[in-house]
Design an enzyme around this catalytic site. Structure first.
Site, PDB file in Angstrom:
ATOM      1  CG  PHE A 124      -7.546 -12.853  10.381  1.00 18.89           C
ATOM      2  CD1 PHE A 124      -7.254 -14.184  10.080  1.00 18.89           C
ATOM      3  CD2 PHE A 124      -6.846 -11.855   9.717  1.00 18.89           C
ATOM      4  CE1 PHE A 124      -6.294 -14.504   9.128  1.00 18.89           C
ATOM      5  CE2 PHE A 124      -5.879 -12.174   8.770  1.00 18.89           C
ATOM      6  CZ  PHE A 124      -5.601 -13.504   8.473  1.00 18.89           C
ATOM      7  CB  SER A 133       1.118  -3.404   2.448  1.00 12.84           C
ATOM      8  OG  SER A 133      -0.031  -2.624   2.234  1.00 12.84           O
ATOM      9  CD1 TRP A 157      -3.943  -1.737  10.709  1.00 12.83           C
ATOM     10  CD2 TRP A 157      -5.392  -0.250  11.559  1.00 12.83           C
ATOM     11  NE1 TRP A 157      -3.368  -0.493  10.622  1.00 12.83           N
ATOM     12  CE2 TRP A 157      -4.236   0.444  11.148  1.00 12.83           C
ATOM     13  CE3 TRP A 157      -6.440   0.472  12.137  1.00 12.83           C
ATOM     14  CZ2 TRP A 157      -4.090   1.808  11.276  1.00 12.83           C
ATOM     15  CZ3 TRP A 157      -6.293   1.847  12.275  1.00 12.83           C
ATOM     16  CH2 TRP A 157      -5.134   2.493  11.841  1.00 12.83           C
ATOM     17  N   GLY A 341     -27.260  14.994  -4.957  1.00 10.01           N
ATOM     18  CA  GLY A 341     -26.864  16.398  -4.808  1.00 10.01           C
ATOM     19  C   GLY A 341     -26.696  16.784  -3.342  1.00 10.01           C
ATOM     20  CD  GLU A 365     -10.657 -10.070   4.601  1.00  9.57           C
ATOM     21  OE1 GLU A 365     -10.424 -10.857   3.675  1.00  9.57           O
ATOM     22  OE2 GLU A 365     -11.543 -10.242   5.447  1.00  9.57           O
ATOM     23  CB  THR A 367      -4.155  -1.618   0.080  1.00 12.41           C
ATOM     24  OG1 THR A 367      -2.954  -2.155  -0.507  1.00 12.41           O
ATOM     25  CG2 THR A 367      -3.877  -1.147   1.506  1.00 12.41           C
TER      26      THR A 367
HETATM   27  N1  COS Z   1      -1.675 -19.515  -0.300  1.00 14.55           N
HETATM   28  C1  COS Z   1      -0.733 -20.244   0.321  1.00 14.55           C
HETATM   29  N2  COS Z   1       0.537 -19.800   0.497  1.00 14.55           N
HETATM   30  C2  COS Z   1       0.846 -18.577   0.025  1.00 14.55           C
HETATM   31  C3  COS Z   1      -0.104 -17.754  -0.647  1.00 14.55           C
HETATM   32  C4  COS Z   1      -1.409 -18.277  -0.802  1.00 14.55           C
HETATM   33  N3  COS Z   1      -2.359 -17.559  -1.408  1.00 14.55           N
HETATM   34  N4  COS Z   1       0.484 -16.583  -0.985  1.00 14.55           N
HETATM   35  C5  COS Z   1       1.767 -16.673  -0.556  1.00 14.55           C
HETATM   36  N5  COS Z   1       1.977 -17.870   0.046  1.00 14.55           N
HETATM   37  C6  COS Z   1       3.221 -18.379   0.613  1.00 14.55           C
HETATM   38  C7  COS Z   1       4.329 -18.307  -0.448  1.00 14.55           C
HETATM   39  O1  COS Z   1       4.302 -19.449  -1.276  1.00 14.55           O
HETATM   40  C8  COS Z   1       5.577 -18.242   0.414  1.00 14.55           C
HETATM   41  O2  COS Z   1       5.962 -19.512   0.867  1.00 14.55           O
HETATM   42  P1  COS Z   1       7.299 -20.251   0.236  1.00 14.55           P
HETATM   43  O3  COS Z   1       8.424 -19.300   0.505  1.00 14.55           O
HETATM   44  O4  COS Z   1       7.388 -21.535   0.984  1.00 14.55           O
HETATM   45  O5  COS Z   1       6.993 -20.391  -1.231  1.00 14.55           O
HETATM   46  C9  COS Z   1       5.118 -17.469   1.641  1.00 14.55           C
HETATM   47  O6  COS Z   1       3.681 -17.546   1.666  1.00 14.55           O
HETATM   48  C10 COS Z   1       5.543 -16.027   1.598  1.00 14.55           C
HETATM   49  O7  COS Z   1       5.022 -15.469   0.405  1.00 14.55           O
HETATM   50  P2  COS Z   1       5.707 -14.204  -0.283  1.00 14.55           P
HETATM   51  O8  COS Z   1       7.193 -14.481  -0.412  1.00 14.55           O
HETATM   52  O9  COS Z   1       4.943 -13.899  -1.520  1.00 14.55           O
HETATM   53  O10 COS Z   1       5.506 -13.088   0.852  1.00 14.55           O
HETATM   54  P3  COS Z   1       5.770 -11.522   0.824  1.00 14.55           P
HETATM   55  O11 COS Z   1       6.357 -11.139   2.117  1.00 14.55           O
HETATM   56  O12 COS Z   1       6.474 -11.137  -0.436  1.00 14.55           O
HETATM   57  O13 COS Z   1       4.289 -10.918   0.842  1.00 14.55           O
HETATM   58  C11 COS Z   1       2.121 -10.216   0.065  1.00 14.55           C
HETATM   59  C12 COS Z   1       3.334 -11.153  -0.083  1.00 14.55           C
HETATM   60  C13 COS Z   1       2.437  -8.764  -0.192  1.00 14.55           C
HETATM   61  C14 COS Z   1       1.131 -10.742  -0.960  1.00 14.55           C
HETATM   62  C15 COS Z   1       1.538 -10.380   1.498  1.00 14.55           C
HETATM   63  O14 COS Z   1       2.386  -9.799   2.464  1.00 14.55           O
HETATM   64  C16 COS Z   1       0.167  -9.771   1.658  1.00 14.55           C
HETATM   65  O15 COS Z   1      -0.850 -10.382   1.280  1.00 14.55           O
HETATM   66  N6  COS Z   1       0.106  -8.563   2.265  1.00 14.55           N
HETATM   67  C17 COS Z   1      -1.168  -7.934   2.588  1.00 14.55           C
HETATM   68  C18 COS Z   1      -1.589  -8.421   3.938  1.00 14.55           C
HETATM   69  C19 COS Z   1      -3.035  -8.147   4.172  1.00 14.55           C
HETATM   70  O16 COS Z   1      -3.897  -8.488   3.393  1.00 14.55           O
HETATM   71  N7  COS Z   1      -3.295  -7.541   5.324  1.00 14.55           N
HETATM   72  C20 COS Z   1      -4.626  -7.281   5.743  1.00 14.55           C
HETATM   73  C21 COS Z   1      -4.852  -8.085   6.966  1.00 14.55           C
HETATM   74  S1  COS Z   1      -6.500  -8.469   7.279  1.00 14.55           S
HETATM   75  S2  COS Z   1      -7.270  -6.746   7.759  1.00 14.55           S
END
Ligand code: COS
Length: 383
Positions: A124, A133, A157, A341, A365, A367
């Site tokens: 993935f 992030s 990654w 220890g 997945e 932080t």
């Molecule tokens: N299920 C379904 N859809 C989701 C969701 C979920 N759990 N979480 C968010 N979405 C959707 C939102 O609803 C939004 O869609 P709409 O605009 O149509 O409503 C879209 O995804 C974008 O969401 P959001 O605006 O919240 O995105 P951001 O850019 O603000 O990012 C975070 C949100 C920070 C939560 C996200 O970037 C994230 O999870 N980052 C970490 C990534 C990660 O885990 N990386 C590790 C990779 S695997 S090693």
């Protein structure tokens, strides 16, 4: 471990099978895997042969559809024995989820039976060198040209990216549109213009390869697209929401291993004419580890059960499970080193490995800071 009265017979059978394989066949190899960075081919093959790779895959595609809780039970057992093997076992799930959610019938038939049997492993790929992030800030780009996408850029990654037969890669097809421009593509090794970087040299999980992916005018057939253009980000978020409890399960396995090693050592090691287990200072550390590991397990199981019951919108519980369990594993492993220890600080005992392996569960997945962002968004709404 206390009785988990709520498990079904099938879930118990999965846990017992995974425990037997993990303790008898995987644990004896774990120190070697850590020392050499050797890929755990045989361990994964065994998990596939015993049907544990297909727990999350529908029966129509060769899996057992046993569910998220069953998968978490198996993941905990494998992680107790070897966190490296567990990481690849988890990525089989993480890489397979997007195909289950968003794949066409043809894509499901092509990949899922091979993932279920373990004949093929998955990966993935969401993060990039400059976008971890903030996943929606990705720049790896796909431009459509007729019946192909032309990919340019890099991903980073990617667990198992060097060994996977299929990788779900998230790219932007409309730069500047952030999440709404993200599209998911299924990439197989051997595509012209696609190369895999050198394995990263990491603190822990040495047997689980982590690589960058490079795309230089790499042509990918349009039929490899997963879902519609622009829908990739939702597929990624939904996948992570389902997968984060499994990272919690991995962390519970590491935490339990740290506790078990500490209890065994405390009963053996003598100081001031008695086993160190007789000292309240040690007893309280062991008790705190047991409380936290037990609580983490229950929170992981609750998040997994919500998923199994089809309760959508479990982002809070999923992130809480990952966050609590990984923070617990890190603390338990650090305390285990303290209890052992000087010996704990050496490779003569496994607890320093647990400490190095536990650290990644707070990072990958998403932080634990991002988990708290997700939880706060659920509490407060998105600002
Ligand atoms: N299920 C379904 N859809 C989701 C969701 C979920 N759990 N979480 C968010 N979405 C959707 C939102 O609803 C939004 O869609 P709409 O605009 O149509 O409503 C879209 O995804 C974008 O969401 P959001 O605006 O919240 O995105 P951001 O850019 O603000 O990012 C975070 C949100 C920070 C939560 C996200 O970037 C994230 O999870 N980052 C970490 C990534 C990660 O885990 N990386 C590790 C990779 S695997 S090693």
């Amino acid at each position: 471990m206390s009785q988990l009265y709520y498990l079904t017979d099938e879930q118990r059978a999965v846990r017992d099978l995974a425990r037997e394989i993990a303790r008898e066949r995987i644990a004896p190899l774990a120190a070697h895997v850590d020392e050499t960075g050797e890929y755990p081919h045989e361990q994964l093959k065994l998990l596939g042969q015993q049907g544990l790779m297909g727990l999350h895959i529908p029966e129509a595609y060769g899996g057992t559809a046993s569910g998220s809780l069953a998968f978490c039970l198996a993941a905990e057992e494998v992680a107790w024995a070897c966190a490296s093997t567990a990481t690849i076992f988890l990525v089989q799930n993480l890489g397979g989820y997007p195909i289950i959610f968003a794949g066409s019938e043809e894509q499901k038939r092509r990949y899922l039976p091979k993932l279920a049997s373990g004949e093929m492993t998955a990966a993935f790929s969401l993060s990039e060198p400059g976008a971890g992030s903030d996943a929606a800030a990705m720049t790896c780009r796909a431009v459509r040209k007729g019946d192909r996408y032309v990919l340019n850029g890099a991903k980073m990654w990617v667990t198992n990216g060097s060994h996977a037969g299929v990788i779900t890669v998230f790219v932007t097809t409309e730069p500047g549109k952030r999440a709404k421009g993200v599209t998911a593509l299924l990439i197989e090794p051997g595509l012209k213009g696609f190369t895999v970087g050198k394995p990263e040299r990491k603190l822990g999980i040495h047997g689980s390869p982590t690589v960058a992916l490079h795309f230089a005018d790499c042509e990918v057939p349009v039929e490899n697209r997963l879902g519609a253009e622009g829908e990739g980000f939702k597929v990624a978020m939904k996948t992570l929401e389902q997968s984060r409890p499994t990272i919690g399960a991995q962390a519970v396995g590491i935490g339990q291993a740290a506790l078990d090693a500490s209890v065994a050592y405390a009963k053996e090691r003598r100081a001031f004419d008695q086993p160190i287990a007789a000292f309240q200072g040690i007893q309280f550390m062991l008790a705190d580890m047991a409380i936290a590991v037990h609580a983490s397990r229950l929170v992981v199981h609750h998040a997994a059960a919500l998923i199994d019951h089809g309760i959508t919108g479990a982002a809070l519980e999923s992130s809480a499970a990952k966050c609590l369990a990984s923070d617990t594993a890190m603390k338990a492993a650090t305390d285990a080193v303290q209890i052992l220890g000087g010996y704990g600080y050496t490779r003569e005992f496994p607890v320093e490995r647990f400490m190095r392996d536990a650290k990644i569960t707070q990072i990958y997945e998403g932080t634990n800071q991002i988990q708290r962002v997700v939880i706060a968004q659920q509490l407060l709404g998105k600002s």
